[in-house]
Design a protein around this motif. Structure first.
Motif, PDB file in Angstrom:
ATOM      1  N   LEU A  80      45.404  19.580 -99.262  1.00 12.49           N
ATOM      2  CA  LEU A  80      43.771  19.095 -99.007  1.00 12.49           C
ATOM      3  C   LEU A  80      42.854  19.924 -99.479  1.00 12.49           C
ATOM      4  O   LEU A  80      41.775  19.240-100.116  1.00 12.49           O
ATOM      5  CB  LEU A  80      43.672  19.069 -97.543  1.00 12.49           C
ATOM      6  CG  LEU A  80      44.438  18.117 -96.728  1.00 12.49           C
ATOM      7  CD1 LEU A  80      44.404  18.104 -95.127  1.00 12.49           C
ATOM      8  CD2 LEU A  80      43.966  16.579 -97.164  1.00 12.49           C
ATOM      9  N   GLY A  81      43.050  21.258 -99.495  1.00 17.15           N
ATOM     10  CA  GLY A  81      42.082  22.277-100.409  1.00 17.15           C
ATOM     11  C   GLY A  81      41.999  22.075-102.051  1.00 17.15           C
ATOM     12  O   GLY A  81      40.832  21.809-102.474  1.00 17.15           O
ATOM     13  N   VAL A  82      43.053  21.602-102.600  1.00 16.65           N
ATOM     14  CA  VAL A  82      43.028  21.098-103.888  1.00 16.65           C
ATOM     15  C   VAL A  82      42.353  20.134-104.039  1.00 16.65           C
ATOM     16  O   VAL A  82      41.566  19.782-105.088  1.00 16.65           O
ATOM     17  CB  VAL A  82      44.652  21.233-104.640  1.00 16.65           C
ATOM     18  CG1 VAL A  82      44.591  20.308-105.879  1.00 16.65           C
ATOM     19  CG2 VAL A  82      45.087  22.424-104.595  1.00 16.65           C
ATOM     20  N   ALA A  83      42.466  18.822-103.151  1.00 20.53           N
ATOM     21  CA  ALA A  83      41.885  17.460-103.544  1.00 20.53           C
ATOM     22  C   ALA A  83      40.265  17.776-103.331  1.00 20.53           C
ATOM     23  O   ALA A  83      39.570  17.232-104.009  1.00 20.53           O
ATOM     24  CB  ALA A  83      42.470  16.676-102.482  1.00 20.53           C
ATOM     25  N   ALA A  96      38.993  19.633-106.259  1.00 20.55           N
ATOM     26  CA  ALA A  96      38.897  18.814-107.533  1.00 20.55           C
ATOM     27  C   ALA A  96      37.716  17.880-107.382  1.00 20.55           C
ATOM     28  O   ALA A  96      36.791  17.827-108.143  1.00 20.55           O
ATOM     29  CB  ALA A  96      40.130  18.091-107.719  1.00 20.55           C
ATOM     30  N   TRP A  97      37.360  17.360-106.224  1.00 20.96           N
ATOM     31  CA  TRP A  97      36.192  16.443-106.029  1.00 20.96           C
ATOM     32  C   TRP A  97      34.904  17.193-106.194  1.00 20.96           C
ATOM     33  O   TRP A  97      33.974  16.750-106.952  1.00 20.96           O
ATOM     34  CB  TRP A  97      36.378  15.802-104.620  1.00 20.96           C
ATOM     35  CG  TRP A  97      35.035  14.831-104.475  1.00 20.96           C
ATOM     36  CD1 TRP A  97      35.068  13.491-104.863  1.00 20.96           C
ATOM     37  CD2 TRP A  97      34.061  15.162-103.806  1.00 20.96           C
ATOM     38  NE1 TRP A  97      33.647  13.202-104.344  1.00 20.96           N
ATOM     39  CE2 TRP A  97      33.025  14.266-103.618  1.00 20.96           C
ATOM     40  CE3 TRP A  97      33.618  16.302-102.910  1.00 20.96           C
ATOM     41  CZ2 TRP A  97      31.947  14.091-102.922  1.00 20.96           C
ATOM     42  CZ3 TRP A  97      32.388  16.411-102.103  1.00 20.96           C
ATOM     43  CH2 TRP A  97      31.546  15.145-102.242  1.00 20.96           C
ATOM     44  N   LEU A  98      34.965  18.512-105.438  1.00 17.43           N
ATOM     45  CA  LEU A  98      33.695  19.179-105.621  1.00 17.43           C
ATOM     46  C   LEU A  98      33.414  19.666-107.073  1.00 17.43           C
ATOM     47  O   LEU A  98      32.287  19.900-107.586  1.00 17.43           O
ATOM     48  CB  LEU A  98      33.737  20.584-104.837  1.00 17.43           C
ATOM     49  CG  LEU A  98      33.445  20.257-103.275  1.00 17.43           C
ATOM     50  CD1 LEU A  98      33.878  21.452-102.696  1.00 17.43           C
ATOM     51  CD2 LEU A  98      32.275  19.823-103.261  1.00 17.43           C
ATOM     52  N   ASP A  99      34.329  20.255-107.897  1.00 21.25           N
ATOM     53  CA  ASP A  99      34.146  20.411-109.188  1.00 21.25           C
ATOM     54  C   ASP A  99      33.651  19.341-109.998  1.00 21.25           C
ATOM     55  O   ASP A  99      32.942  19.682-110.833  1.00 21.25           O
ATOM     56  CB  ASP A  99      35.542  20.778-109.756  1.00 21.25           C
ATOM     57  CG  ASP A  99      36.052  22.106-109.329  1.00 21.25           C
ATOM     58  OD1 ASP A  99      34.886  23.125-109.225  1.00 21.25           O
ATOM     59  OD2 ASP A  99      37.073  22.580-109.714  1.00 21.25           O
ATOM     60  N   ARG A 100      34.105  17.935-109.667  1.00 24.52           N
ATOM     61  CA  ARG A 100      33.204  16.926-110.328  1.00 24.52           C
ATOM     62  C   ARG A 100      31.964  16.774-110.184  1.00 24.52           C
ATOM     63  O   ARG A 100      31.094  16.385-110.754  1.00 24.52           O
ATOM     64  CB  ARG A 100      34.442  15.544-110.139  1.00 24.52           C
ATOM     65  CG  ARG A 100      35.626  15.801-111.069  1.00 24.52           C
ATOM     66  CD  ARG A 100      36.289  14.398-111.399  1.00 24.52           C
ATOM     67  NE  ARG A 100      36.421  13.932-109.788  1.00 24.52           N
ATOM     68  CZ  ARG A 100      37.490  13.953-109.057  1.00 24.52           C
ATOM     69  NH1 ARG A 100      38.509  15.099-109.582  1.00 24.52           N
ATOM     70  NH2 ARG A 100      37.730  13.394-107.941  1.00 24.52           N
ATOM     71  N   ALA A 101      31.655  16.677-108.503  1.00 19.98           N
ATOM     72  CA  ALA A 101      30.469  16.222-108.230  1.00 19.98           C
ATOM     73  C   ALA A 101      29.348  17.485-108.184  1.00 19.98           C
ATOM     74  O   ALA A 101      28.379  17.240-108.346  1.00 19.98           O
ATOM     75  CB  ALA A 101      30.783  16.057-106.423  1.00 19.98           C
ATOM     76  N   GLY A 158      30.274  24.249-111.241  1.00 19.41           N
ATOM     77  CA  GLY A 158      29.520  25.454-111.091  1.00 19.41           C
ATOM     78  C   GLY A 158      29.908  26.289-111.866  1.00 19.41           C
ATOM     79  O   GLY A 158      30.739  26.141-112.939  1.00 19.41           O
ATOM     80  N   GLU A 159      29.678  27.840-111.649  1.00 18.22           N
ATOM     81  CA  GLU A 159      30.167  28.909-112.585  1.00 18.22           C
ATOM     82  C   GLU A 159      31.560  29.207-112.233  1.00 18.22           C
ATOM     83  O   GLU A 159      32.297  29.689-112.853  1.00 18.22           O
ATOM     84  CB  GLU A 159      29.323  30.051-112.341  1.00 18.22           C
ATOM     85  CG  GLU A 159      27.939  30.043-112.765  1.00 18.22           C
ATOM     86  CD  GLU A 159      27.153  31.148-112.743  1.00 18.22           C
ATOM     87  OE1 GLU A 159      27.589  32.234-112.595  1.00 18.22           O
ATOM     88  OE2 GLU A 159      25.729  31.094-112.878  1.00 18.22           O
ATOM     89  N   PHE A 160      32.086  28.766-110.978  1.00 15.62           N
ATOM     90  CA  PHE A 160      33.400  29.156-110.431  1.00 15.62           C
ATOM     91  C   PHE A 160      34.267  27.799-110.197  1.00 15.62           C
ATOM     92  O   PHE A 160      33.578  26.840-109.697  1.00 15.62           O
ATOM     93  CB  PHE A 160      33.449  30.044-109.283  1.00 15.62           C
ATOM     94  CG  PHE A 160      32.924  29.387-108.174  1.00 15.62           C
ATOM     95  CD1 PHE A 160      33.569  29.032-107.117  1.00 15.62           C
ATOM     96  CD2 PHE A 160      31.538  29.428-107.890  1.00 15.62           C
ATOM     97  CE1 PHE A 160      33.053  28.502-105.819  1.00 15.62           C
ATOM     98  CE2 PHE A 160      30.797  29.031-106.512  1.00 15.62           C
ATOM     99  CZ  PHE A 160      31.756  28.626-105.761  1.00 15.62           C
TER     100      PHE A 160
END
Length: 97
Positions: free
Chosen positions: A51-54, A57-62, A65-67
């Motif tokens: 669940l954390g990975v999913a 991954a969604w937050l990285d697309r939406a 950021g720098e991290f």
């Protein structure tokens, strides 16, 4: 009977008594109980991790950021899963402190 033989006999008697008490109280652990606990611990760690990975991954697309949100939430999921597994094992072993 010498003292050493008496000690061995006493140790065997204590073990037999503990085994009998465990059988009478129904707390005898079986192979299948161990396998079930193994599965429970696995799922308790795997689900929060995935669940954390999913979510990461969604937050990285939406919201890039720098991290990496994926990496951060992966580690958070593993930590949460380990705490969850510890709680389940503690509960099942009767160590409700």
């Amino acid at each position: 009977m010498c003292a050493q033989e008496q000690e061995k006999a006493d140790a065997i008697a204590r073990k037999a008594e503990r085994k009998q008490q465990a059988e009478e109280s129904g707390k005898r652990r079986t192979f299948w109980f161990g396998m079930g606990m193994f599965g429970l611990v696995g799922w308790a760690v795997a689900v929060p991790t995935l669940l954390g990975v999913a979510l990461g991954a969604w937050l990285d697309r939406a919201a890039p950021g720098e991290f990496s949100w994926t990496l951060a939430l992966l580690l958070g999921g593993v930590a949460l899963g380990c705490i969850n597994a510890w709680w389940w094992v503690s509960k099942e072993s009767g160590n409700d402190d």
